[in-house]
Design a protein around this motif. Structure first.
Motif, PDB file in Angstrom:
ATOM      1  N   VAL A  64     -36.678  34.733 -14.021  1.00 11.89           N
ATOM      2  CA  VAL A  64     -36.293  32.953 -15.090  1.00 11.89           C
ATOM      3  C   VAL A  64     -36.340  32.731 -16.365  1.00 11.89           C
ATOM      4  CG1 VAL A  64     -37.642  30.588 -14.279  1.00 11.89           C
ATOM      5  CG2 VAL A  64     -37.516  32.194 -12.983  1.00 11.89           C
ATOM      6  N   ILE A  65     -35.245  31.591 -16.639  1.00 17.35           N
ATOM      7  CA  ILE A  65     -35.511  31.648 -18.367  1.00 17.35           C
ATOM      8  C   ILE A  65     -35.501  30.200 -18.596  1.00 17.35           C
ATOM      9  CG2 ILE A  65     -33.498  31.857 -20.394  1.00 17.35           C
ATOM     10  CD1 ILE A  65     -33.542  34.293 -18.951  1.00 17.35           C
ATOM     11  N   ALA A  66     -36.877  30.045 -19.473  1.00 18.41           N
ATOM     12  CA  ALA A  66     -37.640  28.674 -19.393  1.00 18.41           C
ATOM     13  C   ALA A  66     -37.178  27.632 -21.083  1.00 18.41           C
ATOM     14  CB  ALA A  66     -39.484  29.574 -19.456  1.00 18.41           C
ATOM     15  N   GLY A  67     -37.503  26.755 -19.985  1.00 14.77           N
ATOM     16  CA  GLY A  67     -37.124  26.261 -21.847  1.00 14.77           C
ATOM     17  C   GLY A  67     -37.856  26.351 -22.818  1.00 14.77           C
ATOM     18  N   GLY A  68     -37.661  25.114 -23.809  1.00 14.18           N
ATOM     19  CA  GLY A  68     -38.227  25.381 -24.777  1.00 14.18           C
ATOM     20  C   GLY A  68     -37.026  25.182 -26.077  1.00 14.18           C
ATOM     21  N   ALA A  69     -37.086  25.331 -26.933  1.00 11.25           N
ATOM     22  CA  ALA A  69     -36.617  25.080 -28.295  1.00 11.25           C
ATOM     23  C   ALA A  69     -34.933  24.378 -28.329  1.00 11.25           C
ATOM     24  CB  ALA A  69     -36.703  25.955 -29.622  1.00 11.25           C
ATOM     25  N   ASP A  70     -34.069  23.867 -29.034  1.00 11.75           N
ATOM     26  CA  ASP A  70     -32.862  24.238 -29.318  1.00 11.75           C
ATOM     27  C   ASP A  70     -32.190  25.249 -29.527  1.00 11.75           C
ATOM     28  OD1 ASP A  70     -32.958  21.415 -28.797  1.00 11.75           O
ATOM     29  OD2 ASP A  70     -32.833  20.507 -30.801  1.00 11.75           O
ATOM     30  N   VAL A  71     -30.698  25.667 -28.256  1.00 16.95           N
ATOM     31  CA  VAL A  71     -30.171  26.798 -28.954  1.00 16.95           C
ATOM     32  C   VAL A  71     -29.512  27.206 -30.174  1.00 16.95           C
ATOM     33  CG1 VAL A  71     -28.190  28.592 -27.820  1.00 16.95           C
ATOM     34  CG2 VAL A  71     -30.021  27.013 -26.710  1.00 16.95           C
ATOM     35  N   VAL A 121     -24.155  28.727 -23.200  1.00 17.53           N
ATOM     36  CA  VAL A 121     -23.990  29.313 -23.819  1.00 17.53           C
ATOM     37  C   VAL A 121     -23.562  30.877 -23.531  1.00 17.53           C
ATOM     38  CG1 VAL A 121     -24.531  30.461 -26.285  1.00 17.53           C
ATOM     39  CG2 VAL A 121     -24.982  27.572 -25.658  1.00 17.53           C
ATOM     40  N   ALA A 122     -24.078  31.217 -22.511  1.00  9.54           N
ATOM     41  CA  ALA A 122     -23.589  33.352 -22.869  1.00  9.54           C
ATOM     42  C   ALA A 122     -22.057  32.746 -22.239  1.00  9.54           C
ATOM     43  CB  ALA A 122     -24.307  33.383 -21.495  1.00  9.54           C
ATOM     44  N   LEU A 123     -21.893  31.622 -21.068  1.00 11.22           N
ATOM     45  CA  LEU A 123     -20.484  32.167 -20.587  1.00 11.22           C
ATOM     46  C   LEU A 123     -19.729  31.592 -21.467  1.00 11.22           C
ATOM     47  CD1 LEU A 123     -21.697  32.396 -16.814  1.00 11.22           C
ATOM     48  CD2 LEU A 123     -21.108  34.050 -18.418  1.00 11.22           C
ATOM     49  N   GLY A 124     -19.850  31.050 -23.288  1.00 16.73           N
ATOM     50  CA  GLY A 124     -18.413  30.307 -23.643  1.00 16.73           C
ATOM     51  C   GLY A 124     -18.806  29.105 -23.514  1.00 16.73           C
ATOM     52  N   GLY A 125     -19.922  28.238 -23.297  1.00 20.51           N
ATOM     53  CA  GLY A 125     -19.239  26.583 -23.345  1.00 20.51           C
ATOM     54  C   GLY A 125     -20.059  26.732 -24.653  1.00 20.51           C
ATOM     55  N   THR A 126     -20.401  24.964 -24.656  1.00 23.82           N
ATOM     56  CA  THR A 126     -20.623  24.444 -25.778  1.00 23.82           C
ATOM     57  C   THR A 126     -21.470  23.398 -25.459  1.00 23.82           C
ATOM     58  OG1 THR A 126     -19.239  22.823 -25.941  1.00 23.82           O
ATOM     59  CG2 THR A 126     -18.905  24.841 -27.185  1.00 23.82           C
ATOM     60  N   LEU A 127     -22.737  23.269 -26.008  1.00 23.11           N
ATOM     61  CA  LEU A 127     -23.664  21.753 -25.886  1.00 23.11           C
ATOM     62  C   LEU A 127     -23.377  20.367 -26.544  1.00 23.11           C
ATOM     63  CD1 LEU A 127     -27.137  24.346 -25.951  1.00 23.11           C
ATOM     64  CD2 LEU A 127     -25.439  23.667 -24.419  1.00 23.11           C
ATOM     65  N   VAL A 128     -23.729  19.430 -26.363  1.00 20.88           N
ATOM     66  CA  VAL A 128     -24.106  18.235 -27.119  1.00 20.88           C
ATOM     67  C   VAL A 128     -25.523  18.361 -27.853  1.00 20.88           C
ATOM     68  CG1 VAL A 128     -24.916  15.877 -26.521  1.00 20.88           C
ATOM     69  CG2 VAL A 128     -22.122  16.831 -24.374  1.00 20.88           C
ATOM     70  N   GLN A 129     -25.055  18.860 -28.376  1.00 24.28           N
ATOM     71  CA  GLN A 129     -26.873  18.731 -29.781  1.00 24.28           C
ATOM     72  C   GLN A 129     -27.532  17.186 -29.664  1.00 24.28           C
ATOM     73  OE1 GLN A 129     -26.650  20.617 -33.269  1.00 24.28           O
ATOM     74  NE2 GLN A 129     -24.428  20.708 -32.949  1.00 24.28           N
ATOM     75  N   HIS A 130     -27.304  16.047 -28.834  1.00 21.78           N
ATOM     76  CA  HIS A 130     -28.402  14.929 -28.799  1.00 21.78           C
ATOM     77  C   HIS A 130     -27.454  13.836 -28.134  1.00 21.78           C
ATOM     78  CE1 HIS A 130     -32.000  12.799 -29.858  1.00 21.78           C
ATOM     79  NE2 HIS A 130     -30.840  11.481 -29.677  1.00 21.78           N
ATOM     80  N   LEU A 131     -28.618  13.201 -27.313  1.00 23.33           N
ATOM     81  CA  LEU A 131     -28.339  12.760 -25.981  1.00 23.33           C
ATOM     82  C   LEU A 131     -29.953  11.868 -26.052  1.00 23.33           C
ATOM     83  CD1 LEU A 131     -27.932  13.321 -23.148  1.00 23.33           C
ATOM     84  CD2 LEU A 131     -28.853  14.841 -24.418  1.00 23.33           C
ATOM     85  N   ASP A 132     -29.452  10.713 -25.500  1.00 22.23           N
ATOM     86  CA  ASP A 132     -30.570   9.949 -25.302  1.00 22.23           C
ATOM     87  C   ASP A 132     -31.073   9.664 -23.965  1.00 22.23           C
ATOM     88  OD1 ASP A 132     -31.455   9.524 -28.621  1.00 22.23           O
ATOM     89  OD2 ASP A 132     -30.454   7.685 -28.398  1.00 22.23           O
ATOM     90  N   VAL A 172     -24.774  20.314 -21.742  1.00 20.72           N
ATOM     91  CA  VAL A 172     -23.580  21.123 -20.957  1.00 20.72           C
ATOM     92  C   VAL A 172     -22.766  19.454 -22.341  1.00 20.72           C
ATOM     93  CG1 VAL A 172     -21.629  21.910 -19.724  1.00 20.72           C
ATOM     94  CG2 VAL A 172     -24.506  22.332 -19.113  1.00 20.72           C
ATOM     95  N   ASP A 173     -21.712  20.035 -23.160  1.00 20.72           N
ATOM     96  CA  ASP A 173     -20.539  19.572 -23.624  1.00 20.72           C
ATOM     97  C   ASP A 173     -19.581  20.535 -22.555  1.00 20.72           C
ATOM     98  OD1 ASP A 173     -18.846  18.655 -24.002  1.00 20.72           O
ATOM     99  OD2 ASP A 173     -18.370  19.271 -26.044  1.00 20.72           O
ATOM    100  N   ARG A 174     -18.757  21.365 -22.959  1.00 20.46           N
ATOM    101  CA  ARG A 174     -17.779  22.057 -22.295  1.00 20.46           C
ATOM    102  C   ARG A 174     -18.757  22.875 -21.141  1.00 20.46           C
ATOM    103  NH1 ARG A 174     -15.038  24.991 -26.099  1.00 20.46           N
ATOM    104  NH2 ARG A 174     -16.105  26.630 -25.763  1.00 20.46           N
ATOM    105  N   LEU A 175     -18.728  23.863 -20.445  1.00 18.68           N
ATOM    106  CA  LEU A 175     -18.710  24.176 -18.978  1.00 18.68           C
ATOM    107  C   LEU A 175     -18.591  25.617 -19.700  1.00 18.68           C
ATOM    108  CD1 LEU A 175     -18.429  22.944 -15.480  1.00 18.68           C
ATOM    109  CD2 LEU A 175     -20.631  23.358 -16.659  1.00 18.68           C
ATOM    110  N   GLY A 176     -18.453  26.872 -19.126  1.00 16.16           N
ATOM    111  CA  GLY A 176     -18.724  28.020 -19.712  1.00 16.16           C
ATOM    112  C   GLY A 176     -17.624  28.496 -18.014  1.00 16.16           C
ATOM    113  N   ARG A 177     -17.488  29.856 -18.952  1.00 15.12           N
ATOM    114  CA  ARG A 177     -16.442  30.368 -17.626  1.00 15.12           C
ATOM    115  C   ARG A 177     -17.255  30.638 -17.171  1.00 15.12           C
ATOM    116  NH1 ARG A 177     -16.542  33.024 -22.636  1.00 15.12           N
ATOM    117  NH2 ARG A 177     -17.612  34.804 -21.751  1.00 15.12           N
ATOM    118  N   GLY A 178     -17.061  29.942 -15.673  1.00 11.46           N
ATOM    119  CA  GLY A 178     -16.856  30.160 -14.006  1.00 11.46           C
ATOM    120  C   GLY A 178     -17.845  29.360 -13.304  1.00 11.46           C
ATOM    121  N   LEU A 179     -18.924  28.696 -14.459  1.00 13.20           N
ATOM    122  CA  LEU A 179     -19.757  27.960 -13.864  1.00 13.20           C
ATOM    123  C   LEU A 179     -19.494  26.548 -13.064  1.00 13.20           C
ATOM    124  CD1 LEU A 179     -22.041  28.112 -17.256  1.00 13.20           C
ATOM    125  CD2 LEU A 179     -22.333  28.590 -14.282  1.00 13.20           C
TER     126      LEU A 179
END
Length: 232
Positions: A64-71, A121-132, A172-179
């Motif tokens: 299990v990879i737990a929640g926490g700080a921003d990547v 991110v591990a599979l090459g995807g990107t993130l939306v850095q802020h949303l409300d 998630v912004d752009r999905l990583g490979r295969g996700l």
């Protein structure tokens, strides 16, 4: 094996208890309690040398990879947004290594909140850095409905729309490979991802099941870990 051993990643930060204020390996108690409720044996994994991640995962039946700080945004080729929090560089490196080791060894993997973002991110995807709209006030979970995508691994665990505890400002912004996106919020935010090509179980959710009363996502991980465990 009736009770698979489930490793849970932890924070490493200063904490206070009794007369002590010292660096500590921490995780909210809801995580090990949820593993126990689902029939697993929790093992807490403090951040360590990424080179040892494969050896650690080899001794586990599930991760299990737990929640926490921003990547750290540099991990996905982005500059920090003004609302992005300070990264935990050691934890990023350690948990990415745990994810890579679990996928390589086909050890069942569940990401929670930050864990979903790291898997992407591990599979090459990107993130939306802020949303409300996906967190309450500081330190307070919000709740909103999510809609599972029929036919997915997630939908086998949660076949109907559910209201979930949520506390995040990235996604998630752009999905990583295969996700594959396997659940959505009403505003279109991806709320779960999975890796259909994985020979095993690789699932992540953006919400916090350890803060709610629905164990079915963890039940699914523990069931997969039980099936994957030697001698099961």
């Amino acid at each position: 094996m009736s009770q698979p051993l489930i490793g849970i990643s932890t924070y490493q930060q200063e904490a206070r208890w009794g007369v002590w204020t010292l660096p500590a390996a921490l995780v909210p108690a809801g995580y090990p309690r949820l593993v126990q409720r689902s029939g697993g044996l929790p093992a807490l994994l403090p951040p360590g040398d990424p080179d040892t991640a494969a050896a650690v995962v080899a001794r586990l039946d599930g991760v299990v990879i737990a929640g926490g700080a921003d990547v750290q945004p540099a991990r996905y080729g982005a500059e920090p947004h003004p609302r992005t929090g300070p990264p935990s560089l050691d934890r990023d490196a350690w948990e990415l290594a745990l994810i890579e080791a679990a996928l390589a060894a086909r050890v069942p993997l569940l990401g929670i909140c930050r864990g979903l973002q790291l898997l992407n991110v591990a599979l090459g995807g990107t993130l939306v850095q802020h949303l409300d709209g996906h967190a309450g006030p500081d330190g307070v979970f919000d709740h909103h409905p999510v809609e599972p995508v029929p036919g997915t691994l997630l939908a086998r665990a949660l076949p109907e729309p559910v209201t979930v505890p949520t506390y995040h400002h990235q996604a998630v912004d752009r999905l990583g490979r295969g996700l594959l996106a396997s659940a959505y919020a009403a505003d279109g935010t991806i709320e779960a991802v999975e890796l259909p090509a994985a020979d095993g179980f690789a699932l992540a959710v953006q919400w916090h099941p350890e803060a709610g009363d629905d164990p079915r996502v963890m039940d699914a991980l523990v069931a997969a870990a039980r099936g994957a465990a030697p001698g099961a």
